[in-house]
Enzyme design. Structure first.
Site, PDB file in Angstrom:
ATOM      1  N   ASP A  16       0.834  -1.204   0.000  1.00  0.00           N
ATOM      2  CA  ASP A  16       0.000   0.000   0.000  1.00  0.00           C
ATOM      3  C   ASP A  16       0.870   1.256   0.000  1.00  0.00           C
ATOM      4  O   ASP A  16       0.468   2.306  -0.500  1.00  0.00           O
ATOM      5  CB  ASP A  16      -0.924   0.003   1.226  1.00  0.00           C
ATOM      6  CG  ASP A  16      -2.095   0.966   1.066  1.00  0.00           C
ATOM      7  OD1 ASP A  16      -2.284   1.473  -0.044  1.00  0.00           O
ATOM      8  OD2 ASP A  16      -2.800   1.221   2.051  1.00  0.00           O
ATOM      9  N   HIS A 208      -5.355   6.794   6.955  1.00  0.00           N
ATOM     10  CA  HIS A 208      -4.403   7.657   6.239  1.00  0.00           C
ATOM     11  C   HIS A 208      -4.354   8.981   6.997  1.00  0.00           C
ATOM     12  O   HIS A 208      -5.351   9.396   7.588  1.00  0.00           O
ATOM     13  CB  HIS A 208      -4.848   7.858   4.788  1.00  0.00           C
ATOM     14  CG  HIS A 208      -4.571   6.664   3.922  1.00  0.00           C
ATOM     15  ND1 HIS A 208      -3.685   6.684   2.881  1.00  0.00           N
ATOM     16  CD2 HIS A 208      -5.043   5.402   3.983  1.00  0.00           C
ATOM     17  CE1 HIS A 208      -3.631   5.485   2.322  1.00  0.00           C
ATOM     18  NE2 HIS A 208      -4.452   4.686   2.968  1.00  0.00           N
ATOM     19  N   CYS A 239      -3.114   6.432  -2.517  1.00  0.00           N
ATOM     20  CA  CYS A 239      -3.734   5.499  -3.462  1.00  0.00           C
ATOM     21  C   CYS A 239      -3.757   6.200  -4.813  1.00  0.00           C
ATOM     22  O   CYS A 239      -4.243   7.327  -4.915  1.00  0.00           O
ATOM     23  CB  CYS A 239      -5.142   5.139  -3.007  1.00  0.00           C
ATOM     24  SG  CYS A 239      -6.040   4.126  -4.202  1.00  0.00           S
TER      25      CYS A 239
HETATM   26  P1  HMG Z   1     -10.017  -4.675 -16.313  1.00  0.00           P
HETATM   27  O1  HMG Z   1      -9.261  -3.992 -17.402  1.00  0.00           O
HETATM   28  O2  HMG Z   1     -11.449  -4.255 -16.096  1.00  0.00           O
HETATM   29  O3  HMG Z   1      -9.938  -6.243 -16.478  1.00  0.00           O
HETATM   30  O4  HMG Z   1      -9.206  -4.464 -14.956  1.00  0.00           O
HETATM   31  P2  HMG Z   1     -10.715  -7.217 -17.444  1.00  0.00           P
HETATM   32  O5  HMG Z   1     -11.306  -8.279 -16.593  1.00  0.00           O
HETATM   33  O6  HMG Z   1     -11.636  -6.455 -18.372  1.00  0.00           O
HETATM   34  O7  HMG Z   1      -9.550  -7.858 -18.326  1.00  0.00           O
HETATM   35  C1  HMG Z   1      -8.817  -7.080 -19.292  1.00  0.00           C
HETATM   36  C2  HMG Z   1      -7.468  -7.739 -19.537  1.00  0.00           C
HETATM   37  O8  HMG Z   1      -6.691  -7.678 -18.351  1.00  0.00           O
HETATM   38  C3  HMG Z   1      -7.579  -9.239 -19.895  1.00  0.00           C
HETATM   39  O9  HMG Z   1      -6.479  -9.528 -20.770  1.00  0.00           O
HETATM   40  C4  HMG Z   1      -7.328  -9.927 -18.575  1.00  0.00           C
HETATM   41  O10 HMG Z   1      -6.788 -11.228 -18.711  1.00  0.00           O
HETATM   42  C5  HMG Z   1      -6.292  -8.988 -17.944  1.00  0.00           C
HETATM   43  P3  HMG Z   1      -6.685  -9.700 -22.355  1.00  0.00           P
HETATM   44  O11 HMG Z   1      -7.697 -10.802 -22.483  1.00  0.00           O
HETATM   45  O12 HMG Z   1      -7.215  -8.363 -22.823  1.00  0.00           O
HETATM   46  O13 HMG Z   1      -5.330 -10.017 -22.827  1.00  0.00           O
HETATM   47  N1  HMG Z   1      -6.349  -9.040 -16.466  1.00  0.00           N
HETATM   48  C6  HMG Z   1      -5.257  -9.179 -15.663  1.00  0.00           C
HETATM   49  N2  HMG Z   1      -3.952  -9.340 -15.925  1.00  0.00           N
HETATM   50  C7  HMG Z   1      -3.130  -9.481 -14.856  1.00  0.00           C
HETATM   51  N3  HMG Z   1      -3.547  -9.506 -13.580  1.00  0.00           N
HETATM   52  C8  HMG Z   1      -4.853  -9.342 -13.283  1.00  0.00           C
HETATM   53  C9  HMG Z   1      -5.753  -9.171 -14.358  1.00  0.00           C
HETATM   54  N4  HMG Z   1      -7.093  -9.003 -14.397  1.00  0.00           N
HETATM   55  C10 HMG Z   1      -7.438  -8.911 -15.680  1.00  0.00           C
HETATM   56  N5  HMG Z   1      -5.248  -9.357 -12.012  1.00  0.00           N
HETATM   57  C11 HMG Z   1      -8.624  -4.893 -12.687  1.00  0.00           C
HETATM   58  C12 HMG Z   1      -9.740  -4.899 -13.705  1.00  0.00           C
HETATM   59  C13 HMG Z   1      -9.234  -5.135 -11.310  1.00  0.00           C
HETATM   60  C14 HMG Z   1      -7.667  -6.016 -13.009  1.00  0.00           C
HETATM   61  C15 HMG Z   1      -7.872  -3.528 -12.758  1.00  0.00           C
HETATM   62  O14 HMG Z   1      -8.793  -2.471 -12.682  1.00  0.00           O
HETATM   63  C16 HMG Z   1      -6.863  -3.391 -11.660  1.00  0.00           C
HETATM   64  O15 HMG Z   1      -5.858  -4.078 -11.636  1.00  0.00           O
HETATM   65  N6  HMG Z   1      -7.081  -2.448 -10.701  1.00  0.00           N
HETATM   66  C17 HMG Z   1      -6.211  -2.343  -9.560  1.00  0.00           C
HETATM   67  C18 HMG Z   1      -6.279  -1.005  -8.939  1.00  0.00           C
HETATM   68  C19 HMG Z   1      -5.396  -0.929  -7.722  1.00  0.00           C
HETATM   69  O16 HMG Z   1      -4.490  -1.714  -7.524  1.00  0.00           O
HETATM   70  N7  HMG Z   1      -5.664   0.067  -6.874  1.00  0.00           N
HETATM   71  C20 HMG Z   1      -4.918   0.278  -5.684  1.00  0.00           C
HETATM   72  C21 HMG Z   1      -5.228  -0.723  -4.601  1.00  0.00           C
HETATM   73  S1  HMG Z   1      -6.682  -0.420  -3.640  1.00  0.00           S
HETATM   74  C22 HMG Z   1      -6.223   0.659  -2.446  1.00  0.00           C
HETATM   75  O17 HMG Z   1      -5.174   1.214  -2.575  1.00  0.00           O
HETATM   76  C23 HMG Z   1      -7.079   0.809  -1.244  1.00  0.00           C
HETATM   77  C24 HMG Z   1      -6.613  -0.073  -0.097  1.00  0.00           C
HETATM   78  O18 HMG Z   1      -5.211   0.028   0.027  1.00  0.00           O
HETATM   79  C25 HMG Z   1      -7.294   0.338   1.200  1.00  0.00           C
HETATM   80  C26 HMG Z   1      -7.024   1.746   1.678  1.00  0.00           C
HETATM   81  O19 HMG Z   1      -5.908   2.275   1.520  1.00  0.00           O
HETATM   82  O20 HMG Z   1      -7.944   2.285   2.310  1.00  0.00           O
HETATM   83  C27 HMG Z   1      -6.918  -1.531  -0.347  1.00  0.00           C
HETATM   84 MG    MG Z   2      -4.000   2.615   2.587  1.00  0.00          MG
END
Ligand code: HMG
Ligand code: MG
Length: 283
Positions: A16, A208, A239
């Site tokens: 994170d 945070h 984030c």
């Molecule tokens: P998407 O583009 O909607 O995925 O992303 P999709 O299902 O439409 O798939 C599109 C393509 O991506 C496909 O490939 C999938 O296979 C591939 P293609 O067929 O086109 O070749 N794909 C992946 N490849 C690798 N790893 C994967 C994956 N999933 C699909 N996991 C997705 C949806 C969720 C994957 C994307 O939006 C994403 O990765 N988002 C992450 C955002 C993120 O990390 N944010 C920060 C963390 S949350 C946070 O910080 C809050 C927290 O810390 C709490 C707090 O601080 O309070 C938790």
């Molecule tokens: Mg956090």
């Protein structure tokens, strides 16, 4: 005031914290950080994220970090927001997974490109498969107090996600003040409501420090009965999908706070200092 004898601090800096760094932190440096944190004695460290590497390029070395964490023999968490992520995590033997769903619709869409309803449906599938592999499941609820896109977040919005996680057998739920908008009053009320509505559920507080209230919020959560806290070494973090979010609450200050209050954390403060110095070099 009454305080518990001990608390658990879950170190989330390598994930994170570092996910928000613009410049790529070399995999070897990430490993060094994890190793120093392991030496400081954290029971659990969040070390990797199997999100799409295009969404968060900083986390593209999740596989190496998970392998390294396994070899270090530490209990570690990795983010797995969808089935593809879970498969990647299972391949490398991740013991604890974490899904994350926003309490606010706009944030959830910006963060994981899905409506809350679709994300919850995906989580149900992720939980089912994770259970078949005997994995510990953490559910994060992000934006539990205020959202940079929608403003105030209601208890009902938080409860919707928590209820779904609970129904599908989550092991613990981390309640996130992702953008640092909470204050001690709402923190006390929200955690009291949650523990009242979900008796037996383990809640973790995740703050945070945007407004400098994070330590006061920790005390408010403690008063509401919370004994598990997420924090990030050197206050690393933010984030990428939450404009205005500053760092996570700093682990070393949280440890100091508890230590001076006579609350046991199990952390070696001298070794933690070494990890803090190292983490500051990565910023
Ligand atoms: P998407 O583009 O909607 O995925 O992303 P999709 O299902 O439409 O798939 C599109 C393509 O991506 C496909 O490939 C999938 O296979 C591939 P293609 O067929 O086109 O070749 N794909 C992946 N490849 C690798 N790893 C994967 C994956 N999933 C699909 N996991 C997705 C949806 C969720 C994957 C994307 O939006 C994403 O990765 N988002 C992450 C955002 C993120 O990390 N944010 C920060 C963390 S949350 C946070 O910080 C809050 C927290 O810390 C709490 C707090 O601080 O309070 C938790
Ligand atoms: Mg956090």
């Amino acid at each position: 005031m009454q305080f518990p004898k001990q608390v658990e601090i879950i170190e989330v800096g390598p994930r994170d914290g570092l996910q928000n760094e613009k410049k790529f932190v070399e995999t070897e440096q990430k490993k060094q950080l994890v190793e120093r944190l392991a030496q400081a004695g954290f029971s659990r460290i969040e070390t990797a994220s199997f999100v799409h590497p295009k969404a968060v390029p900083q986390m593209k070395d999740a596989l190496e970090l998970a392998n390294f964490s396994r070899e270090l023999d530490i209990t570690f968490l990795a983010l797995t927001p969808n089935q593809k992520a879970l498969s990647r995590a299972i391949e490398v033997g991740v013991p604890q997974i974490a899904v994350f769903v926003g309490a606010s619709e706009t944030f959830n869409e910006k963060n994981i490109n899905r409506s809350i309803a679709d994300s919850l449906a995906e989580c149900a599938e992720v939980f089912k498969k994770a259970k078949q592999h005997n994995l510990f499941i953490r559910g994060y609820v992000s934006m539990c107090f205020g959202c940079p896109y929608e403003g105030a977040v209601s208890y009902e919005q938080v409860k919707r996600v928590v209820s779904h996680f609970a129904e599908h057998g989550v092991d613990e739920i981390s309640i996130g003040d992702t953008n640092g908008q909470a204050n001690p009053k709402i923190v006390f009320e929200r955690f009291s409501q949650l523990t009242g509505d979900f008796p037996g559920m383990t809640f973790v507080a995740h703050f945070h420090d945007t407004n400098g209230f994070a330590y006061a919020n920790i005390l408010a959560a403690l008063q509401a009965g919370v004994t598990k806290f997420d924090s990030s070494v050197a206050g690393l973090g933010g984030c990428p999908f939450s404009p205005g979010a500053t760092g996570n609450v700093a682990t070393e200050k949280v440890v100091q706070l508890f230590s001076e209050m006579g609350i046991e954390t199990g952390i070696d403060e001298v070794k933690l200092k070494e990890a803090v110095l190292y983490a500051k070099m990565l910023k």
